[in-house]
Design a protein around this motif. Structure first.
Motif, PDB file in Angstrom:
ATOM      1  N   GLU A  39      38.389  65.593   4.247  1.00  0.00           N
ATOM      2  CA  GLU A  39      37.438  65.122   5.251  1.00  0.00           C
ATOM      3  C   GLU A  39      38.093  64.945   6.612  1.00  0.00           C
ATOM      4  OE1 GLU A  39      33.939  64.239   6.985  1.00  0.00           O
ATOM      5  OE2 GLU A  39      34.269  65.056   4.968  1.00  0.00           O
ATOM      6  N   SER A  40      39.360  64.540   6.617  1.00  0.00           N
ATOM      7  CA  SER A  40      40.041  64.344   7.900  1.00  0.00           C
ATOM      8  C   SER A  40      40.184  65.669   8.652  1.00  0.00           C
ATOM      9  CB  SER A  40      41.418  63.708   7.689  1.00  0.00           C
ATOM     10  OG  SER A  40      42.310  64.605   7.059  1.00  0.00           O
ATOM     11  N   GLU A  43      36.688  66.663  10.008  1.00  0.00           N
ATOM     12  CA  GLU A  43      36.364  65.918  11.222  1.00  0.00           C
ATOM     13  C   GLU A  43      37.030  66.564  12.441  1.00  0.00           C
ATOM     14  OE1 GLU A  43      34.221  63.410  11.816  1.00  0.00           O
ATOM     15  OE2 GLU A  43      33.580  63.784   9.757  1.00  0.00           O
TER      16      GLU A  43
END
Length: 220
Positions: A39-40, A43
């Motif tokens: 997810e990082s 993003e």
């Protein structure tokens, strides 16, 4: 064949992470990685910063021009999509003719181009502690490659994107390390195979079977 103690993507025969049509292998990195780490990155790619700009432009070029444009053309399209106007070229002296054609193409496409040759500074190899016998032509003046200076001179020009044309293995690493602008590669050097190193992999079972000669490899 020896067993791989810590298998990774090169040992996977399913590649389920691409199409989701098969079962993931037990050692699959996609299955093992912490979802928060995935997810990082997502993003970053979604964001408005440089990472997002580069990623989205690359995806757009791939989606719109897949199999339609050469890498030369893709580089121009990519530069436009990230808003670049000043393109630096870090070139090998052995590919200066190719670089001249590429620079002309970029200028025709509206880019301001600045090129720095690998031999910039013209410092003899012995001055950077390279033994005389390790020169290509021992006993003669032979300027060393200077990828750090190439990067710094392009940094001075405030380039928006830098392109590698044929820098040596390792010298390209140093150039990327010191470049302030994002870096992409147009040509990788392979003096034996006409700057197409993939040929060695395509012919690994025939002409380049020496890749798997263990005794030879140990002696390199």
């Amino acid at each position: 064949m020896s067993t791989i103690e810590d298998p990774s993507c090169s040992e996977c025969g399913l590649l389920n992470c691409y199409r989701h049509g098969e079962k993931f292998p037990d050692f699959c990195l996609t299955e093992a990685v912490d979802p928060a780490r995935v997810e990082s990155t997502i993003e970053s790619y979604r964001g408005d910063g440089l990472d997002g700009k580069l990623y989205q432009a690359a995806a757009e070029v791939e989606g719109l021009y897949y199999g339609k444009l050469t890498r030369v053309e893709e580089t121009l399209v990519f530069a436009r999509r990230i808003g670049a106007s000043r393109v630096g070229i870090a070139t090998c002296v052995g590919l200066i003719e190719e670089t001249r054609i590429f620079a002309k193409f970029l200028r025709q496409g509206g880019m301001t181009v600045y090129t720095v040759l690998c031999k910039v500074g013209s410092v003899d190899k012995t001055d950077v502690a390279i033994a005389e016998e390790l020169k290509v032509r021992p006993g003669k003046r032979e300027a060393c490659c200077n990828p750090i200076l190439q990067a710094r001179l392009l940094n001075d020009q405030k380039t928006d994107l830098n392109v590698i044309v044929g820098l040596c293995v390792g010298h390209d690493s140093l150039f990327i390390r010191y470049s302030e602008a994002p870096v992409t590669t147009l040509i990788v050097k392979d003096r034996v195979l006409g700057h197409n190193p993939a040929v060695a992999l395509y012919t690994a079972k025939t002409y380049c079977s020496r890749l798997f000669d263990e005794e030879r490899i140990k002696g390199l």
